[in-house]
Design a protein around this motif. Structure first.
Motif: not given
Ligand code: PA5
Length: 447
Positions: A80-85, A140-147, A203-206, A284-286, A288-290, A416-418
């Motif tokens: 996983g990455i970001g909020g999924s990690y 772990i991936s909410k979208s399932g398509t994160t590279t 959302g991922g970071r929460f 920092k993610q929480l 920074g992205e918020s 959001d995280q445009p």
């Molecule tokens: O906080 C967020 O929304 C992002 O960091 C996502 O969690 C991150 O990009 C991973 O997305 P996903 O779980 O869809 O693979």
């Protein structure tokens, strides 16, 4: 008694206590907005009362699924990455032995992470490492398509299937994803994987208190019931009905907001415990992205002390005065260690002989705090009695709640995280993804 203590006393030379208190009604109404669901991004408020709504049945289901992986695998790869990690990684590090991977006679599987980078060396070395070991994976991936995680999962899925055959592989793969949509949901349903759902309104970071965080933690042997209990306690102590004077998340939010408006644009989260390093990465993610949008927001940075006093310490003490520090104070260590005496005393440190390392660490912390305040850096203190599953659960929810309040105070949508889409578009165009040909050509001219 609260699991956390908050103090802004070393801020008051910079923004007065009465000024911070004058923000009380603004901050309280931001907290109320989080509970009433009438603020920006209100489709993503599922985390607000999440801890208290986690059912014993879900905890049991997570523990049972974790037990299956624990019984089968020596190494579990969490993808996983970001909020999924970051949630699982940060809590796991905080609650593990500093030298976890080398602990003898370990009873818990080793949890390794993948899909949080696109490094060829990282993947090669991971694949080499797991070749002759019993493995399983949580993807772990909410979208399932994160590279990044999608690439990692291709690799790990292939290895597991080749090693054990498709039927057994399906018992060694657990997916945490959207309930209905997305590539991972489709695949998991098709292959018959055990799955857990990430609710649409989180959302991922929460999401650290959803199966996104809880399943990897349970696999690693963390007491997730205690972790959730700590978060639940903090949820109750920071509710909309709790008055400002008793609500430490509201006080932290008000203090940050006042400092930001006084020109302090960078917040440094400082810790004197190396195992809290990834708590800062999650934080920092929480934040920074918020917060970081619409040209607004405090830039979240972090330091690991005392190590970084020998590097970043110079800037903090003496560089541009746009900083403030939030220090995570740990009152008691989980283990004891005293400094030995030395006959020669060449280093002149015999005056410390017999004293605990925590005594030295605390004095380093107190001395640093006073020096930084003298140097023009306001200091906030957040204190935990000790590092354990309960206090870390409380800490993470505390930060989430304060973050939501801060974003509403800044009048930005916390959820959001445009800004993260821009790099993805360029990356796909440069990689030649079908549909991105024209953009790719334009970008290549600029390289
Ligand atoms: O906080 C967020 O929304 C992002 O960091 C996502 O969690 C991150 O990009 C991973 O997305 P996903 O779980 O869809 O693979």
């Amino acid at each position: 008694m609260s699991l956390l203590k908050f103090s802004a006393s070393k801020v008051h030379d910079f923004v007065s206590e009465s000024h911070i208190n004058s923000l009380k009604s603004k901050i309280e109404s931001c907290n109320t907005l989080l509970h009433s669901g009438e603020g920006k991004g209100n489709d993503f408020l599922g985390w607000v009362d999440l801890p208290s709504s986690i059912t014993p049945a879900l905890i049991e289901e997570i523990k049972a699924s974790a037990e299956v992986l624990r019984s089968k695998a020596e190494i579990v790869i969490v993808i996983g990455i970001g909020g999924s990690y970051l949630g699982a990684k940060s809590v796991l590090d905080a609650l593990s032995n500093n030298f976890n991977l080398l602990v003898k006679d370990r009873k818990d599987p080793i949890v390794l992470f993948a899909g949080q980078n696109i490094s060829e060396d990282y993947m090669h070395e991971l694949v080499e490492l797991i070749q002759d070991r019993d493995i399983a994976t949580v993807v772990i991936s909410k979208s399932g398509t994160t590279t990044e995680p999608a690439i990692a999962f291709r690799v790990i899925k292939d290895i597991i299937e080749k090693k054990y055959g498709k039927a057994e592989a399906a018992t060694r793969i657990v997916a945490v994803t959207d309930g209905e949509r997305g590539a991972l949901r489709t695949l998991a349903n098709g292959e018959g994987y055990k799955t857990f759902v990430i609710a649409d309104n989180i959302g991922g970071r929460f999401s650290v208190l959803t199966p996104v965080g809880l399943l990897p933690l349970a696999v690693a042997g963390v007491d997730i019931s205690e972790f959730v209990a700590g978060a639940t306690e903090m949820e109750q102590q920071t509710g909309a009905d709790v008055k400002f004077e008793d609500n430490i998340a509201a006080q932290y939010a008000a203090t940050r907001f006042a400092l930001y408006n006084s020109g302090k644009k960078i917040e440094i989260l400082a810790s004197y415990e190396p195992k809290l390093q990834y708590i800062a990465e999650w934080w920092k993610q929480l934040y920074g992205e918020s917060e970081g949008k619409d040209g607004k927001g405090i830039f979240p940075a972090s330091v690991n002390l005392t190590a970084d006093l020998h590097s970043m310490g110079q800037y903090i003490q003496d560089g541009e005065r746009t900083l403030f520090e939030t220090v995570l104070h740990i009152e008691k260590p989980n283990n004891k260690f005293a400094i030995p005496a030395n006959e020669d005393n060449l280093d002149g440190l015999n005056f410390l002989a017999g004293r605990s390392l925590t005594d030295v660490n605390h004095n380093a912390e107190a001395g640093t705090m006073l020096a930084h305040v003298d140097g023009g850096v306001p200091n906030i203190s957040i204190s935990l009695e000790s590092i354990n599953a309960r206090s870390i659960g409380a800490l993470l929810y505390f930060f989430e709640k304060a973050c939501g309040i801060c974003c509403y105070a800044l009048d930005v949508n916390p959820f959001d995280q445009p800004g993260v889409e821009a790099y993805k578009k360029n990356m796909f165009a440069l990689l030649g993804k079908p549909g991105f040909e024209a953009e790719g050509e334009e970008l290549r001219k600029r390289l």
